[in-house]
Design a protein around this motif. Sequence first.
Motif: not given
Length: 358
Positions: A94-95, A104-105, A137-140, A148-151
């Motif tokens: 996500x960028x 960001x949710x 991760x549910x929020x950034x 950021x990277x989310x698995x």
Amino acid sequence: MKGARRCLALLLVLGFAQTAGAMPASARETRETREPAGVTRAAGAPSPDDPTAHRTIGIRLLDAPESRRADPRAQAYIVDHLAPGSTIERRVEVFNESPEPMHVDLYAAAATIAKGRFTFARGRTPDELTGWTSLDRTGLDLAASATARVRTTIRVPKDAAEGERYGVVWAQTGTPADRSHTVTMLGRVGVRMYIDVGPGGEPPSDFKIDGIRSTRAADGRAEVHARIHNTGGRALDISGALSLRDGPSGLRAGPFAARTGTSLAPGDAAEVVVPLDARLPDGPWTVALTARSGLVERTARAKVTFPDSPEAAGEVVASVTQQGQLLGRFPTLVAVGLSALLLVALCLPVSRFLRRRR
């Protein structure tokens, strides 16, 4: 006879090895990291301080299984076939492309395929697939121009029924309602999920072009409509292009891109529309439509003449000549068949030589 039996044994061993190589390993073992071709972006909500300034976020898939690295759909979407009890992991990036920080949710929500469209459910509506999906991760909180990277983890229950499920991994940003803003502004971007569940190998993907017809749009442009029928066992996202030849005075035109957005569940059918130039002569023309989804490609050819006005419907060409091919890797079953034929051809002279020698 011993030489023939040895050759037959070798043939069986090679055939088993080729087939075993085609069997899918677990998604954990075949996962690879690479930069995908597709990136999804969306304009977010306006800044509270500057309603004219739009904030932009984007999302893209980073992982795909080794067995799908030639499939363009797997570069943009989470596409897989899983046995009950399987678990896979995929990473998304996500960028924040705006010059200001942004929250960001992240969540997974339901989706369906109906009437030729991949349809997103409202808000955070769940379905069976989202119940199997979790995010680390549910929020950034992203700084300006940060990423950021989310698995994403999908765990299929052991008692899951066979069939394909659809969903979306969403990244969402927005401005909540307050005293100054009575309307909540939201913007979200996502990565689609196409997860098929069942034992054994993956159902084949295939489609056919049932018919072609010529029309004119309300603005006077010529159009070609093609009916696509999903004859395989997986959902399809159809794209394509049309070329014209043998027109008046030997004219040629194209290629013209088809309108995007056609998705078909197994057994479904829908029309793909190719808009053309309004100055194009009525014809007759020989048209060649090439449609594709992932590694499956079909080309249909037909003779058409465009009507004089939007009210006049073009003739439906029910019978079209078409051909198809499987893109990407050479099909494993074909390779096995050719290997078997080659070994049989080698075994015959060897067995004859051994008989003469005895």
